[in-house]
Scaffold this motif. Structure first.
Motif, PDB file in Angstrom:
ATOM      1  N   GLU A   2      14.793  11.915  12.133  1.00  0.00           N
ATOM      2  CA  GLU A   2      14.567  13.324  12.478  1.00  0.00           C
ATOM      3  C   GLU A   2      13.148  13.752  12.127  1.00  0.00           C
ATOM      4  N   ASN A   3      12.590  13.143  11.105  1.00  0.00           N
ATOM      5  CA  ASN A   3      11.190  13.413  10.739  1.00  0.00           C
ATOM      6  C   ASN A   3      10.623  12.203  10.026  1.00  0.00           C
ATOM      7  N   ARG A   4       9.293  12.188   9.865  1.00  0.00           N
ATOM      8  CA  ARG A   4       8.611  11.096   9.170  1.00  0.00           C
ATOM      9  C   ARG A   4       7.729  11.670   8.068  1.00  0.00           C
ATOM     10  N   GLU A   5       7.895  11.159   6.866  1.00  0.00           N
ATOM     11  CA  GLU A   5       7.063  11.600   5.736  1.00  0.00           C
ATOM     12  C   GLU A   5       5.742  10.857   5.687  1.00  0.00           C
ATOM     13  N   CYS A   6       5.788   9.554   5.962  1.00  0.00           N
ATOM     14  CA  CYS A   6       4.580   8.746   5.854  1.00  0.00           C
ATOM     15  C   CYS A   6       4.689   7.542   6.775  1.00  0.00           C
ATOM     16  N   GLU A   7       3.541   7.009   7.162  1.00  0.00           N
ATOM     17  CA  GLU A   7       3.442   5.803   7.981  1.00  0.00           C
ATOM     18  C   GLU A   7       2.261   5.008   7.476  1.00  0.00           C
ATOM     19  N   ILE A   8       2.529   3.809   6.954  1.00  0.00           N
ATOM     20  CA  ILE A   8       1.509   3.020   6.260  1.00  0.00           C
ATOM     21  C   ILE A   8       1.516   1.603   6.821  1.00  0.00           C
ATOM     22  N   GLU A   9       0.312   1.056   7.072  1.00  0.00           N
ATOM     23  CA  GLU A   9       0.207  -0.316   7.553  1.00  0.00           C
ATOM     24  C   GLU A   9      -0.757  -1.110   6.690  1.00  0.00           C
ATOM     25  N   SER A  10      -0.365  -2.349   6.336  1.00  0.00           N
ATOM     26  CA  SER A  10      -1.219  -3.264   5.596  1.00  0.00           C
ATOM     27  C   SER A  10      -0.777  -4.686   5.906  1.00  0.00           C
ATOM     28  N   ARG A  11      -1.635  -5.452   6.563  1.00  0.00           N
ATOM     29  CA  ARG A  11      -1.291  -6.806   6.995  1.00  0.00           C
ATOM     30  C   ARG A  11      -0.021  -6.755   7.841  1.00  0.00           C
ATOM     31  N   GLU A  12       0.970  -7.636   7.531  1.00  0.00           N
ATOM     32  CA  GLU A  12       2.222  -7.619   8.296  1.00  0.00           C
ATOM     33  C   GLU A  12       3.207  -6.588   7.789  1.00  0.00           C
ATOM     34  N   PHE A  13       2.807  -5.842   6.749  1.00  0.00           N
ATOM     35  CA  PHE A  13       3.712  -4.879   6.120  1.00  0.00           C
ATOM     36  C   PHE A  13       3.453  -3.470   6.664  1.00  0.00           C
ATOM     37  N   LYS A  14       4.431  -2.962   7.393  1.00  0.00           N
ATOM     38  CA  LYS A  14       4.363  -1.590   7.898  1.00  0.00           C
ATOM     39  C   LYS A  14       5.529  -0.806   7.303  1.00  0.00           C
ATOM     40  N   THR A  15       5.274   0.405   6.847  1.00  0.00           N
ATOM     41  CA  THR A  15       6.293   1.214   6.179  1.00  0.00           C
ATOM     42  C   THR A  15       6.347   2.608   6.774  1.00  0.00           C
ATOM     43  N   ILE A  16       7.554   3.066   7.072  1.00  0.00           N
ATOM     44  CA  ILE A  16       7.773   4.462   7.479  1.00  0.00           C
ATOM     45  C   ILE A  16       8.950   4.996   6.673  1.00  0.00           C
ATOM     46  N   THR A  17       8.781   6.171   6.077  1.00  0.00           N
ATOM     47  CA  THR A  17       9.874   6.853   5.386  1.00  0.00           C
ATOM     48  C   THR A  17      10.189   8.142   6.127  1.00  0.00           C
ATOM     49  N   HIS A  41       0.826  -1.218   0.000  1.00  0.00           N
ATOM     50  CA  HIS A  41       0.000   0.000   0.000  1.00  0.00           C
ATOM     51  C   HIS A  41       0.860   1.267   0.000  1.00  0.00           C
ATOM     52  N   VAL A  42       2.040   1.179  -0.597  1.00  0.00           N
ATOM     53  CA  VAL A  42       2.958   2.311  -0.708  1.00  0.00           C
ATOM     54  C   VAL A  42       2.931   2.829  -2.139  1.00  0.00           C
ATOM     55  N   LYS A  43       3.010   4.159  -2.281  1.00  0.00           N
ATOM     56  CA  LYS A  43       3.068   4.789  -3.602  1.00  0.00           C
ATOM     57  C   LYS A  43       4.526   5.032  -3.989  1.00  0.00           C
ATOM     58  N   PRO A  44       4.833   5.113  -5.285  1.00  0.00           N
ATOM     59  CA  PRO A  44       6.228   5.272  -5.714  1.00  0.00           C
ATOM     60  C   PRO A  44       6.964   6.421  -5.041  1.00  0.00           C
ATOM     61  N   GLU A  45       6.310   7.554  -4.877  1.00  0.00           N
ATOM     62  CA  GLU A  45       6.994   8.719  -4.306  1.00  0.00           C
ATOM     63  C   GLU A  45       7.251   8.577  -2.804  1.00  0.00           C
ATOM     64  N   GLN A  46       6.661   7.555  -2.167  1.00  0.00           N
ATOM     65  CA  GLN A  46       6.829   7.362  -0.730  1.00  0.00           C
ATOM     66  C   GLN A  46       8.014   6.446  -0.384  1.00  0.00           C
ATOM     67  N   MET A  47       8.692   5.901  -1.394  1.00  0.00           N
ATOM     68  CA  MET A  47       9.772   4.946  -1.171  1.00  0.00           C
ATOM     69  C   MET A  47      11.134   5.597  -1.400  1.00  0.00           C
ATOM     70  N   ALA A  48      12.023   5.503  -0.416  1.00  0.00           N
ATOM     71  CA  ALA A  48      13.378   6.047  -0.535  1.00  0.00           C
ATOM     72  C   ALA A  48      14.267   5.056  -1.299  1.00  0.00           C
ATOM     73  N   ASP A  49      15.455   5.521  -1.646  1.00  0.00           N
ATOM     74  CA  ASP A  49      16.419   4.647  -2.344  1.00  0.00           C
ATOM     75  C   ASP A  49      17.257   3.812  -1.379  1.00  0.00           C
ATOM     76  N   LYS A  50      17.235   4.198  -0.094  1.00  0.00           N
ATOM     77  CA  LYS A  50      17.887   3.406   0.961  1.00  0.00           C
ATOM     78  C   LYS A  50      16.777   2.775   1.799  1.00  0.00           C
ATOM     79  N   ILE A  51      16.824   1.448   1.924  1.00  0.00           N
ATOM     80  CA  ILE A  51      15.714   0.731   2.546  1.00  0.00           C
ATOM     81  C   ILE A  51      16.237  -0.228   3.611  1.00  0.00           C
TER      82      ILE A  51
END
Length: 292
Positions: A49-64, A22-32
């Motif tokens: 230092e800051n958070r751009e986005c926080e997304i959860e779907s099933r066992e997949f949680k993403t923060i950039t 449930h992540v969009k292309p612009e929400q993904m960094a090049d370092k993961i």
């Protein structure tokens, strides 16, 4: 004409995000940074230092967010190489497929990916608390065998030596292991001079596949002893976990740089385990954040 990826093959949600993450292309960094436990995503991101986005779907949680000026995405994968297959394909799609045209981009990105996890030590020199960076991974999971180019990126000689050592040659019930070397530059940078650079076996399960016996007898009760005694060109197998082989293999086929670092929480030789490892895993996280 560039290949078109049909909706059944690349599933894009109505909001323009990739199907599982449930992540969009612009929400993904090049370092993961990849972690297994969704709860560990917040632990990694607590250093941002800051958070751009926080997304959860099933066992997949993403923060950039940003760490020391570096834009980093941390994603939880859950457990197992099957989930690494989902995450790596969707991460690569976010980076290298145009979601509007459903075609590969003209200019491809090479991502930098480090998995942080826990593992079981298989040698006397890998007691609980040891940090191991997987310079070689051995997949007992079979995942890479479904992708073209598998033989061109694997160490076939080491595979054959291991199969012969384990007595799996000609055994149709045995796994078809693959041996893959992680990206050398990234492994050297992440491991530094304070981690063991090891050989890691990724298993398709936590119990029987890793030689643990509870109520069900094992097909080969001596499997762990054989794995511990295997040696190839000065390399011994240092640890068990469940994801590093798929990450190393898929990243090479996709053109990315990846490696795995784990903290030993149980040693299978001495039969000891440490469940109170939370503070020490944060030390490992900070090392990776500084070096990625």
């Amino acid at each position: 004409m560039k290949e078109y990826f049909a909706p059944s093959e690349l599933i894009i949600n109505e909001d323009g995000s990739v199907f599982h993450l449930h992540v969009k292309p612009e929400q993904m960094a090049d370092k993961i940074i990849l972690v297994g436990d969704p709860g560990r995503v917040s632990l990694v991101a607590s250093h941002f230092e800051n958070r751009e986005c926080e997304i959860e779907s099933r066992e997949f949680k993403t923060i950039t967010g940003k760490y020391n000026g570096k834009r980093i995405t941390v994603v939880s994968t859950g457990i197992g190489c099957d989930n690494i297959d989902i995450v790596m394909n969707e991460i690569d799609a976010l980076a290298n497929i145009n979601f509007s045209t459903r075609q590969e981009k003209e200019e491809l990105k090479s991502l930098e990916i480090v998995r942080i996890g826990t593992c079981g030590g298989l040698q006397p020199y890998t007691p609980a608390g040891t940090f191991i960076c997987s310079e070689i991974s051995i997949g007992f999971d079979g995942l890479l065998n479904f992708y073209q180019g598998r033989n061109s990126v694997c160490d076939l000689t080491m595979e054959r030596a291991l199969i012969n050592h384990l007595g799996w040659s000609g055994n149709m019930c045995a796994p078809a292991p693959y041996v893959i070397h992680a990206n050398k530059e990234l492994t050297e940078r992440i491991a530094g001079n304070d981690m063991v650079k090891g050989v890691t076996v990724s298993c398709g399960g936590f119990f029987g596949p890793q030689g643990r016996k509870l109520r069900m007898p094992l097909a080969d009760p001596n499997q762990n002893t054989k794995i511990q005694s295997f040696e190839y060109e000065g390399h011994k197998i240092s640890n068990y976990e469940m994801e590093s082989s798929a990450l190393a293999g898929l990243s090479i086929l996709q053109g990315h740089k990846a490696t795995t670092v784990c903290m030993v929480i149980a040693n299978r030789v001495t039969k000891e385990a440490n469940t109170g490892y939370k503070n020490q895993i944060d030390d490992l996280i900070k090392l990776v954040l500084d070096r990625i």
